[in-house]
Design a protein around this motif. Structure first.
Motif, short mmCIF file in Angstrom:
data_model
loop_
_atom_site.label_atom_id
_atom_site.label_comp_id
_atom_site.label_asym_id
_atom_site.label_seq_id
_atom_site.Cartn_x
_atom_site.Cartn_y
_atom_site.Cartn_z
N LEU A 59 0.82 -1.16 -0.16
CA LEU A 59 -0.09 -0.01 -0.25
C LEU A 59 0.86 1.37 -0.02
N ALA A 60 0.25 2.34 -0.74
CA ALA A 60 1.01 3.68 -0.80
C ALA A 60 0.38 4.67 -1.16
N ARG A 61 0.56 5.81 -0.76
CA ARG A 61 -0.35 7.15 -0.86
C ARG A 61 -0.24 7.32 -2.52
N SER A 62 -1.30 7.82 -3.23
CA SER A 62 -1.26 8.08 -4.71
C SER A 62 -0.83 9.42 -4.75
N GLU B 298 -1.62 2.11 -5.30
CA GLU B 298 -1.68 3.53 -4.74
C GLU B 298 -3.31 4.15 -4.53
N VAL B 299 -3.41 4.33 -3.19
CA VAL B 299 -4.70 4.87 -3.03
C VAL B 299 -4.82 6.30 -3.15
N GLY B 300 -5.91 6.69 -3.87
CA GLY B 300 -6.15 8.17 -3.75
C GLY B 300 -7.43 8.41 -2.84
N ALA B 301 -8.16 9.66 -3.61
CA ALA B 301 -9.11 9.95 -2.89
C ALA B 301 -10.31 9.00 -2.30
#
Length: 328
Positions: free
Chosen positions: A250-253, A308-311
């Motif tokens: 998991l990572a932030r977009s 990559e997780v976004g809004a």
């Protein structure tokens, strides 16, 4: 041999705990209560817990750790020919012999029990059965019994992403701790059946969890929610071992869009090992070597991705399903 006060089934291995009072093993019951075995059975791994005014705070062996443990304070670890000693000065000690299948936990009367010894004993019991706990979330696919594992350091959004996927039809095994066994190129996993800690920010992003929440938040802005309570809004899986279908890091977009991209197995292994394998002053202890081997078996057996997780974390559901369907 004293008959255990409580026994827990860990997917083929039985942990037996002997203690004078139920309060002394409540940490284990908090983690493993749903796995408790009612009928008398012979344990594979035994833990004896006793209260004592005198603790052995200077055991034989080599010092492999001396420092602060988050939430539990000062701690020293010694290795003595296969026996691991953990010392929390003035409070608690534990000795573990994984090969012989036993552990002894000693606690000063009235002292606040440390959480770390309970986790170390559980790790040792699992290791005796060729199983290893990893800091990952696990969810079953909507139309399959197979599990996807989601890894990320604490505070990166595993719980938020896990609940978002569960709202979209995935089944929750655990949001934080999965038990893996890797044999002959195959990996199975099951979730530690403990409460989910939900942060206020998670509650804001996933309003569906509101009916499960109380009014009180702890100093970290979290509150534990039982799996039984979560069953009102999502599918919660039991602790059966299931085949692993994929590993997601998991990572932030960088933007608002949620993306799923291929990740090299070596990169996935490094990321998982950094968060799960501990190195002492003398290098890797045997149990840590076994955990590292399980991680290597995992990344060699399943596809690895970076999520990559976004809004909108819920968008990950369709991406994961599509990626794994393409590989079938």
């Amino acid at each position: 041999m004293t008959r255990p006060s409580a026994c827990y089934g860990l997917n083929g291995l039985i942990l037996g705990i002997s203690a004078e009072r139920p309060e002394l093993w409540q940490d284990f019951d908090r983690m493993l209560g749903s796995l408790r075995i009612a009928e008398p059975v012979e344990p594979d791994f035994r833990l004896e817990i006793a209260e004592t005014d005198t603790l052995d705070e200077a055991p034989n062996g080599s010092l492999v750790f001396d420092g602060e443990v988050p939430e539990d304070g000062p701690c020293r670890m010694f290795e003595d020919g296969g026996i691991i000693h953990l010392v929390f000065p003035g409070r608690q000690t534990v000795a573990i012999n994984g090969v012989a299948g036993w552990a002894e936990l000693r606690i000063r009367p009235g002292a606040k029990a440390a959480w770390t010894p309970a986790m170390l004993v559980l790790d040792a019991a699992l290791d005796a059965g060729g199983q290893h706990m990893l800091h990952t979330a696990g969810l079953t696919l909507p139309d399959s019994d197979a599990v996807v594992l989601i890894h990320a350091p604490s505070g990166t959004g595993k719980t938020t992403t896990s609940l978002a996927l569960a709202i979209q039809g995935f089944g929750l095994c655990s949001d934080d701790a999965m038990i893996l066994k890797a044999t002959s190129g195959k990996v199975v996993a099951w979730g530690l059946p403990r409460a989910v800690k939900i942060h206020q920010k998670t509650a804001e992003m996933i309003p569906q969890v509101a009916p499960c929440l109380g009014q009180t938040w702890d100093r970290n802005g979290e509150q534990p929610v039982s799996l039984e309570r979560l069953e009102d809004i999502i599918r919660v899986e039991n602790a059966s071992a299931r085949p692993v279908a994929a590993l997601l890091h998991l990572a932030r977009s960088a933007g608002s869009q949620t993306r799923l991209v291929d990740m090299a197995g070596t990169d996935a292994m490094v990321a998982l090992a950094v968060d799960n394998v501990r190195t002492g002053m003398t290098g890797l202890l045997p149990m840590q070597k076994h955990r590292l081997a399980t991680i290597a078996g995992l990344v060699n057996a399943v596809p690895t991705f970076r999520l990559e997780v976004g809004a909108r974390p819920a968008d990950a559901a369709a991406l994961i399903s599509a990626a794994l369907t393409t590989r079938d």
